[in-house]
Scaffold this active site. Structure first.
Site, PDB file in Angstrom:
ATOM      1  N   GLU A  59       4.391  -4.900   7.736  1.00 47.99           N
ATOM      2  CA  GLU A  59       3.608  -3.873   8.446  1.00 47.99           C
ATOM      3  C   GLU A  59       4.026  -3.681   9.898  1.00 47.99           C
ATOM      4  OE1 GLU A  59       2.380  -6.151   6.407  1.00 47.99           O
ATOM      5  OE2 GLU A  59       0.917  -5.238   5.068  1.00 47.99           O
ATOM      6  N   ALA A 117       0.872  -1.170   0.000  1.00 50.55           N
ATOM      7  CA  ALA A 117       0.000   0.000   0.000  1.00 50.55           C
ATOM      8  C   ALA A 117       0.909   1.221   0.000  1.00 50.55           C
ATOM      9  CB  ALA A 117      -0.884  -0.019   1.237  1.00 50.55           C
TER      10      ALA A 117
HETATM   11  N1  DAK Z   1       4.567   3.123  -1.012  1.00 50.60           N
HETATM   12  C1  DAK Z   1       4.938   4.257  -1.642  1.00 50.60           C
HETATM   13  N2  DAK Z   1       6.029   4.365  -2.432  1.00 50.60           N
HETATM   14  C2  DAK Z   1       6.795   3.277  -2.553  1.00 50.60           C
HETATM   15  C3  DAK Z   1       6.481   2.059  -1.896  1.00 50.60           C
HETATM   16  C4  DAK Z   1       5.304   2.012  -1.096  1.00 50.60           C
HETATM   17  N3  DAK Z   1       4.906   0.890  -0.476  1.00 50.60           N
HETATM   18  N4  DAK Z   1       7.450   1.159  -2.206  1.00 50.60           N
HETATM   19  C5  DAK Z   1       8.324   1.804  -3.017  1.00 50.60           C
HETATM   20  N5  DAK Z   1       7.936   3.073  -3.227  1.00 50.60           N
HETATM   21  C6  DAK Z   1       8.594   4.083  -4.038  1.00 50.60           C
HETATM   22  C7  DAK Z   1       9.813   4.625  -3.331  1.00 50.60           C
HETATM   23  O1  DAK Z   1       9.475   5.643  -2.392  1.00 50.60           O
HETATM   24  C8  DAK Z   1      10.611   5.186  -4.481  1.00 50.60           C
HETATM   25  O2  DAK Z   1      10.044   6.410  -4.867  1.00 50.60           O
HETATM   26  P1  DAK Z   1      11.005   7.671  -5.278  1.00 50.60           P
HETATM   27  O3  DAK Z   1      11.884   7.900  -4.131  1.00 50.60           O
HETATM   28  O4  DAK Z   1      11.752   7.182  -6.506  1.00 50.60           O
HETATM   29  O5  DAK Z   1      10.036   8.769  -5.579  1.00 50.60           O
HETATM   30  C9  DAK Z   1      10.322   4.189  -5.593  1.00 50.60           C
HETATM   31  O6  DAK Z   1       9.115   3.500  -5.213  1.00 50.60           O
HETATM   32  C10 DAK Z   1      11.414   3.152  -5.753  1.00 50.60           C
HETATM   33  O7  DAK Z   1      11.618   2.538  -4.493  1.00 50.60           O
HETATM   34  P2  DAK Z   1      13.085   2.437  -3.800  1.00 50.60           P
HETATM   35  O8  DAK Z   1      13.964   3.551  -4.243  1.00 50.60           O
HETATM   36  O9  DAK Z   1      12.837   2.270  -2.351  1.00 50.60           O
HETATM   37  O10 DAK Z   1      13.607   1.084  -4.441  1.00 50.60           O
HETATM   38  P3  DAK Z   1      14.655   0.070  -3.811  1.00 50.60           P
HETATM   39  O11 DAK Z   1      15.001  -0.881  -4.909  1.00 50.60           O
HETATM   40  O12 DAK Z   1      15.751   0.771  -3.094  1.00 50.60           O
HETATM   41  O13 DAK Z   1      13.818  -0.736  -2.705  1.00 50.60           O
HETATM   42  C11 DAK Z   1      11.881  -1.893  -1.820  1.00 50.60           C
HETATM   43  C12 DAK Z   1      12.721  -1.531  -3.091  1.00 50.60           C
HETATM   44  C13 DAK Z   1      10.615  -2.613  -2.287  1.00 50.60           C
HETATM   45  C14 DAK Z   1      12.700  -2.824  -0.920  1.00 50.60           C
HETATM   46  C15 DAK Z   1      11.566  -0.585  -1.057  1.00 50.60           C
HETATM   47  O14 DAK Z   1      10.993   0.363  -2.000  1.00 50.60           O
HETATM   48  C16 DAK Z   1      10.598  -0.789   0.053  1.00 50.60           C
HETATM   49  O15 DAK Z   1      10.980  -1.268   1.134  1.00 50.60           O
HETATM   50  N6  DAK Z   1       9.332  -0.370  -0.152  1.00 50.60           N
HETATM   51  C17 DAK Z   1       8.323  -0.421   0.869  1.00 50.60           C
HETATM   52  C18 DAK Z   1       7.878  -1.838   1.058  1.00 50.60           C
HETATM   53  C19 DAK Z   1       6.859  -1.953   2.151  1.00 50.60           C
HETATM   54  O16 DAK Z   1       7.147  -1.690   3.354  1.00 50.60           O
HETATM   55  N7  DAK Z   1       5.642  -2.347   1.754  1.00 50.60           N
HETATM   56  C20 DAK Z   1       4.590  -2.507   2.685  1.00 50.60           C
HETATM   57  C21 DAK Z   1       3.806  -1.253   2.749  1.00 50.60           C
HETATM   58  S1  DAK Z   1       2.674  -1.374   4.096  1.00 50.60           S
HETATM   59  C22 DAK Z   1      -4.251  -1.041   6.312  1.00 50.60           C
HETATM   60  C23 DAK Z   1      -4.356  -0.995   4.951  1.00 50.60           C
HETATM   61  C24 DAK Z   1      -3.318  -1.430   4.199  1.00 50.60           C
HETATM   62  C25 DAK Z   1      -2.156  -1.859   4.763  1.00 50.60           C
HETATM   63  C26 DAK Z   1      -2.076  -1.893   6.130  1.00 50.60           C
HETATM   64  C27 DAK Z   1      -3.118  -1.513   6.898  1.00 50.60           C
HETATM   65  N8  DAK Z   1      -5.336  -0.590   7.120  1.00 50.60           N
HETATM   66  C28 DAK Z   1      -6.127   0.465   6.678  1.00 50.60           C
HETATM   67  C29 DAK Z   1      -5.526  -1.178   8.415  1.00 50.60           C
HETATM   68  C30 DAK Z   1      -1.047  -2.234   3.952  1.00 50.60           C
HETATM   69  C31 DAK Z   1       0.188  -1.920   4.333  1.00 50.60           C
HETATM   70  C32 DAK Z   1       1.311  -2.045   3.443  1.00 50.60           C
HETATM   71  O17 DAK Z   1       1.253  -2.541   2.352  1.00 50.60           O
END
Ligand code: DAK
Length: 261
Positions: free
Chosen positions: A131, A63
Site C-alpha cells: 500500500e 483490494a
Molecule cells: N485490483 C484490481 N485488479 C487487479 C489487482 C488488484 N489488486 N491485481 C491484479 N489485478 C488484475 C490486473 O489488472 C489484470 O487485469 P487485466 O489487465 O487482465 O484486465 C489481471 O488482474 C491480471 O493481473 P496482471 O496482468 O497484473 O498479472 P501479473 O502476473 O503481471 O502480475 C501481480 C501479478 C499480482 C504482481 C500484479 O497483478 C499486481 O501487482 N497486482 C496488484 C497488487 C497490489 O498492489 N495489491 C495491493 C492492492 S492495495 C483501505 C482499504 C483497503 C486497502 C487499503 C486501504 N482503506 C479504505 C483505508 C487495501 C489495499 C490493497 O489491497
C-alpha cells in the site's frame, strides 16, 4: 453469488474467492458476498472453514485498485469499514478458519489471510503489504494484525518498504504455519480441517475464543477468560464422554464422534 464458491464437505466447508480474471481482487461485491457466505454456514454441522482463492496464481491480489482509485475520503473510510467488518467476522467466527494461500496474497489478500486462524501456503505464494507504494496505508487491518503476528519491527519493515516476500520467508518470520507444493496445499488444509473436526467442537470453539480474547487483555484478565471457558466445558456431554473414554480401561472400545453438545 457471482464471486464466491461455497462447498460443504461433511464437517468442514471451503469458501473460494472466485474472481480469477482479476486475480481474485476484493471489490465491494466480493466483500459483500463473503459476508453472505458466512451467514450461510450451517453452524450445527460445519466445524472448520477453509478460505482459498480460485486458480493457480492468486489467493487474493489485494483490494480492487480500480474501484479504490476514485474514492473520496468518506468513500475510502466506508470501503475500509466494509472490509474490516468482514475480516473481523472471519477472525471472530466461532469455528477455526484455515487460509489456504495458493499464490499472491498482497494488500487486502495478505490481510484476509491474517484474519484467519491458521495460514498454510503453496510454494509459489507471495505475501506483502504494497500500500505505501500506492499512496495509502494498509486499510483492512494490516498494520494491526501483521504486527501481532510477526512482531512490530518486522511488520514495520515490510509495510514501510512495501516489499513482497516469498513463501519460505513468510514461513521463517512466522507469517505462515507451513508451505506445500501447490497441488498438495488444499489436501493438506482439508486434512488439517478433518483432524480439528474430530476434536470436541465446543472445546475447540472455546480455545479459539480464549486465545483471541486473551490476546486483547492483560495476563490477569486473560487467565480469567481462560478459566471461564474451561469451566463452561464441564457443562458439555462431550467433556463427559471424552474423559470417560480415557478412563475406561477397555482397550477394545472405539471412540465415537463427539456430539457437539
Ligand atoms: N485490483 C484490481 N485488479 C487487479 C489487482 C488488484 N489488486 N491485481 C491484479 N489485478 C488484475 C490486473 O489488472 C489484470 O487485469 P487485466 O489487465 O487482465 O484486465 C489481471 O488482474 C491480471 O493481473 P496482471 O496482468 O497484473 O498479472 P501479473 O502476473 O503481471 O502480475 C501481480 C501479478 C499480482 C504482481 C500484479 O497483478 C499486481 O501487482 N497486482 C496488484 C497488487 C497490489 O498492489 N495489491 C495491493 C492492492 S492495495 C483501505 C482499504 C483497503 C486497502 C487499503 C486501504 N482503506 C479504505 C483505508 C487495501 C489495499 C490493497 O489491497
Amino acid at each position: 453469488m457471482e464471486y464466491i464458491l461455497y462447498e460443504q464437505k461433511g464437517e468442514y466447508a471451503i469458501l473460494t474467492i472466485n474472481r480469477e480474471k482479476a486475480l481474485n481482487a476484493l471489490n465491494s461485491q466480493v466483500l459483500e458476498e463473503i459476508s453472505t457466505a458466512l451467514d450461510e454456514i450451517n453452524s450445527d454441522e460445519v466445524r472448520v472453514l477453509i478460505v482459498t482463492g480460485a486458480g493457480a496464481k492468486a489467493f487474493v491480489a489485494g483490494a480492487d485498485i480500480g474501484e479504490m482509485s476514485t474514492l473520496t475520503k468518506a468513500e475510502g473510510e466506508a470501503f475500509g469499514k466494509k472490509g474490516n467488518d468482514v475480516f473481523r467476522r472471519l477472525e471472530t467466527l466461532p469455528i477455526p478458519v484455515i487460509a489456504a494461500v495458493n499464490g499472491f496474497a498482497l494488500g487486502g489478500g495478505c490481510e484476509l489471510a491474517m484474519s484467519c486462524d491458521i495460514r498454510l501456503c503453496s510454494d509459489n505464494a507471495v505475501f506483502g503489504q504494497p500500500e505505501a507504494g500506492l499512496g495509502i496505508t494498509p486499510g483492512f487491518g494490516g498494520t494491526q494484525r501483521l504486527a501481532r503476528l510477526v512482531g512490530a519491527g518486522m511488520a514495520k519493515q515490510l509495510i514501510y518498504t512495501a516489499r513482497n516476500i516469498k513463501a519460505e520467508e513468510a514461513l521463517r518470520i512466522g507469517l505462515v504455519n507451513a508451505v506445500y507444493a501447490q497441488e498438495e496445499l488444499l489436501p493438506a488444509a482439508e486434512k488439517m480441517a478433518s483432524v480439528i473436526a474430530k476434536n470436541a467442537p465446543i472445546a475447540v470453539r472455546n480455545c479459539k475464543k480464549a486465545i483471541n480474547d486473551g490476546l486483547e487483555a492483560s495476563m490477569d484478565e486473560a487467565i480469567v477468560i481462560e478459566e471461564k471457558l474451561f469451566g463452561d466445558c464441564f457443562e458439555t456431554e462431550d467433556q463427559k464422554y471424552g474423559m470417560a473414554f480415557f478412563l475406561d480401561k477397555n482397550k477394545e472400545k472405539v471412540k465415537e464422534p463427539f456430539k457437539n453438545c
